[in-house]
Scaffold this active site. Structure first.
Site, PDB file in Angstrom:
ATOM      1  N   ILE A  21       0.835  -1.200   0.000  1.00 37.50           N
ATOM      2  CA  ILE A  21       0.000   0.000   0.000  1.00 37.50           C
ATOM      3  C   ILE A  21       0.872   1.253   0.000  1.00 37.50           C
ATOM      4  O   ILE A  21       0.583   2.233  -0.697  1.00 37.50           O
ATOM      5  CB  ILE A  21      -0.968  -0.002   1.194  1.00 37.50           C
ATOM      6  CG1 ILE A  21      -1.863  -1.246   1.156  1.00 37.50           C
ATOM      7  CG2 ILE A  21      -1.837   1.257   1.196  1.00 37.50           C
ATOM      8  CD1 ILE A  21      -2.739  -1.411   2.390  1.00 37.50           C
ATOM      9  N   ALA A  90       3.975   1.825   7.827  1.00 33.15           N
ATOM     10  CA  ALA A  90       4.965   0.820   8.213  1.00 33.15           C
ATOM     11  C   ALA A  90       4.326  -0.185   9.157  1.00 33.15           C
ATOM     12  O   ALA A  90       3.872   0.181  10.241  1.00 33.15           O
ATOM     13  CB  ALA A  90       6.162   1.491   8.874  1.00 33.15           C
ATOM     14  N   GLU A  92       4.015  -4.787   9.968  1.00 32.65           N
ATOM     15  CA  GLU A  92       3.931  -6.198   9.602  1.00 32.65           C
ATOM     16  C   GLU A  92       2.448  -6.503   9.444  1.00 32.65           C
ATOM     17  O   GLU A  92       1.645  -6.132  10.303  1.00 32.65           O
ATOM     18  CB  GLU A  92       4.556  -7.073  10.678  1.00 32.65           C
ATOM     19  CG  GLU A  92       6.046  -6.863  10.877  1.00 32.65           C
ATOM     20  CD  GLU A  92       6.875  -7.383   9.714  1.00 32.65           C
ATOM     21  OE1 GLU A  92       6.365  -8.242   8.964  1.00 32.65           O
ATOM     22  OE2 GLU A  92       8.018  -6.934   9.560  1.00 32.65           O
ATOM     23  N   SER A  93       2.075  -7.211   8.351  1.00 35.41           N
ATOM     24  CA  SER A  93       0.638  -7.274   8.051  1.00 35.41           C
ATOM     25  C   SER A  93       0.093  -8.649   7.676  1.00 35.41           C
ATOM     26  O   SER A  93      -1.100  -8.764   7.402  1.00 35.41           O
ATOM     27  CB  SER A  93       0.314  -6.299   6.908  1.00 35.41           C
ATOM     28  OG  SER A  93       0.952  -6.701   5.708  1.00 35.41           O
ATOM     29  N   ASP A 143      -9.443  -3.069   8.917  1.00 33.90           N
ATOM     30  CA  ASP A 143     -10.752  -3.431   9.465  1.00 33.90           C
ATOM     31  C   ASP A 143     -10.675  -4.666  10.359  1.00 33.90           C
ATOM     32  O   ASP A 143     -11.623  -4.971  11.096  1.00 33.90           O
ATOM     33  CB  ASP A 143     -11.775  -3.646   8.347  1.00 33.90           C
ATOM     34  CG  ASP A 143     -11.423  -4.780   7.389  1.00 33.90           C
ATOM     35  OD1 ASP A 143     -10.317  -5.352   7.503  1.00 33.90           O
ATOM     36  OD2 ASP A 143     -12.252  -5.085   6.507  1.00 33.90           O
ATOM     37  N   SER A 168      -4.008  -8.419  14.119  1.00 35.16           N
ATOM     38  CA  SER A 168      -5.049  -7.419  14.342  1.00 35.16           C
ATOM     39  C   SER A 168      -4.961  -6.829  15.744  1.00 35.16           C
ATOM     40  O   SER A 168      -5.254  -5.642  15.948  1.00 35.16           O
ATOM     41  CB  SER A 168      -6.434  -8.017  14.085  1.00 35.16           C
ATOM     42  OG  SER A 168      -6.688  -9.141  14.895  1.00 35.16           O
ATOM     43  N   SER A 170      -2.180  -6.292  17.356  1.00 36.05           N
ATOM     44  CA  SER A 170      -1.082  -5.313  17.334  1.00 36.05           C
ATOM     45  C   SER A 170      -1.514  -4.026  16.633  1.00 36.05           C
ATOM     46  O   SER A 170      -1.138  -2.922  17.044  1.00 36.05           O
ATOM     47  CB  SER A 170       0.156  -5.908  16.654  1.00 36.05           C
ATOM     48  OG  SER A 170      -0.044  -6.108  15.263  1.00 36.05           O
ATOM     49  N   LYS A 171      -2.323  -4.139  15.583  1.00 40.67           N
ATOM     50  CA  LYS A 171      -2.820  -2.940  14.908  1.00 40.67           C
ATOM     51  C   LYS A 171      -3.827  -2.201  15.781  1.00 40.67           C
ATOM     52  O   LYS A 171      -3.852  -0.962  15.810  1.00 40.67           O
ATOM     53  CB  LYS A 171      -3.436  -3.304  13.562  1.00 40.67           C
ATOM     54  CG  LYS A 171      -2.432  -3.719  12.506  1.00 40.67           C
ATOM     55  CD  LYS A 171      -1.433  -2.619  12.179  1.00 40.67           C
ATOM     56  CE  LYS A 171      -2.088  -1.473  11.426  1.00 40.67           C
ATOM     57  NZ  LYS A 171      -1.081  -0.427  11.049  1.00 40.67           N
ATOM     58  N   ASN A 197      -6.939  -5.102   0.626  1.00 43.06           N
ATOM     59  CA  ASN A 197      -6.444  -4.490  -0.602  1.00 43.06           C
ATOM     60  C   ASN A 197      -5.968  -5.545  -1.595  1.00 43.06           C
ATOM     61  O   ASN A 197      -5.555  -6.637  -1.211  1.00 43.06           O
ATOM     62  CB  ASN A 197      -5.280  -3.555  -0.290  1.00 43.06           C
ATOM     63  CG  ASN A 197      -5.708  -2.204   0.239  1.00 43.06           C
ATOM     64  OD1 ASN A 197      -5.209  -1.175  -0.200  1.00 43.06           O
ATOM     65  ND2 ASN A 197      -6.617  -2.186   1.203  1.00 43.06           N
ATOM     66  N   GLY A 300      -8.353 -19.375  14.249  1.00 44.74           N
ATOM     67  CA  GLY A 300      -8.993 -18.102  14.535  1.00 44.74           C
ATOM     68  C   GLY A 300      -9.398 -17.321  13.307  1.00 44.74           C
ATOM     69  O   GLY A 300      -9.444 -16.085  13.333  1.00 44.74           O
TER      70      GLY A 300
END
Length: 368
Positions: A21, A90, A92-93, A143, A168, A170-171, A197, A300
């Protein structure tokens, strides 16, 4: 579309600008605005500077190899470039990687965001009243912090947080830090939460590029569980446009949900990719749907995501330009025509082996 004369004399930090992104944001800024872009990225396995072909020799672009966990290096960049805006991408995803190795997600997504906020706050406090008023820090999130939906309903900006994976969580933590730095210290921040995305330059570990590349290679196409998990898909270039709108016109302290209004089951996505590959790169072995294989589900695994983007549509006059069908066709065509990009990743040693089966790493030493 952003007018070329917009963001003139504006310096923007794009952290994570070599990621999927982030690179789309850099491309959009360089192609459609006069902003000066400082791409800040530590160049992890998923980063790729070749995803920004416009950057080569561009007078409004500079790359800085810096980890957002490195406070002194961030301070040097703030002092050197004096940005008017920071767009924090920035992170980790990859959910599967977070299951096996949550430590890196805690470090980058939480500690890194904390470090960035601290250095942004220090810099912001040095500005005069005009500079403070103009400054913005946009934190880009997901989301997935909202958890999983049932068969009905949508995520809105007021949906309670209920993260279900280490990623999620951590975000979600980073989102809360951004809010706290605004409420406690007055730092002018905005948060966005996006749906899944897709598009060109997407690292091969994610569903859509993974299936495209496996399909081109005539390898099996794995689908988790029964394939009926639903995601709301957003073309990455539409997302980049939205983020630039938010950093320009978003209200301080607000959150904006960004989605493509394109819900699809994973099974639908994979079968559609198969059909597009058959049309764009026919196989002598027959239709690629024959390669679909159902595998054990992710631990999960959230059942359904869907975003209500009404707020950004109404308040900031943004809407996605691509439907899922048009965006996916563009995406598959791009991978077919740009083998050099993804084959280069494979040749550098990326293995498409499955991760995320629930065997977490040990504790991480954050003092290291």
């Amino acid at each position: 579309m952003t007018a070329m004369n917009e963001l003139r004399n504006t310096t923007i930090f794009v952290t994570g600008g070599a990621g999927f992104i982030g690179s789309a944001v850099c491309r959009h800024l360089l192609e459609h605005t006069e902003a000066f872009v400082v791409n800040i990225d530590k160049l992890t396995y998923a980063a790729n500077l070749s995803s920004i072909p416009q950057a080569q020799g561009h007078p409004h672009y500079v790359f800085e190899k810096v980890d957002i966990c490195d406070g002194p290096s961030l301070r040097r960049l703030f002092d050197r470039y004096a940005p008017q805006a920071v767009m924090n991408l920035a992170a980790e995803s990859h959910v599967d990687r977070s299951i096996d190795g949550p430590g890196e997600f805690i470090k980058t997504n939480i500690v890194g965001t904390f470090t960035l906020l601290q250095e942004a706050l220090r810099y912001w406090r040095t500005l005069d009243a005009t500079g403070r008023s103009a400054f913005r820090l946009l934190h880009i999130s997901t989301d997935e912090v909202f958890g999983s939906l049932g068969d009905e309903g949508f995520f809105t900006e007021t949906t309670p947080y209920a993260p279900n994976s280490p990623y999620s969580a951590s975000k979600a933590s980073s989102d809360h830090l951004v809010r706290a730095w605004r409420e406690t210290y007055g730092l002018p921040t905005v948060v966005s939460n996006c749906s899944n995305n897709y598009g060109p330059y997407h690292f091969p570990e994610k569903l859509i590029p993974h299936v495209i590349i496996k399909g081109l290679s005539e390898e099996r196409l794995p689908i988790y569980g029964d394939g009926m998990n639903v995601r709301d898909w957003l073309y990455v270039e539409d997302h980049a446009r939205a983020l630039v709108r938010v950093v320009q016109y978003g209200a301080i302290g607000e959150t904006y949900n960004i989605g493509g209004r394109s819900q699809r089951t994973n099974k639908d996505v994979v079968t559609r990719i198969c059909d597009l590959l058959d049309a764009l790169a026919p196989s002598s072995r027959g239709p690629r749907r024959r390669l679909i294989t159902f595998v054990a589900d992710r631990p999960g695994h959230d059942r359904r995501y869907a975003i209500d983007p009404s707020k950004i549509e109404t308040e900031l006059d943004w809407r996605p330009a691509e439907t899922f069908d048009t965006g996916l066709e563009k995406t598959v065509r791009w991978y077919v025509q740009n083998e050099w990009w993804w084959k280069g990743i494979m040749e550098r040693g990326y293995s498409a082996q499955r991760v995320g089966l629930g065997a977490p790493e040990g504790c991480m030493d954050f003092t290291a």
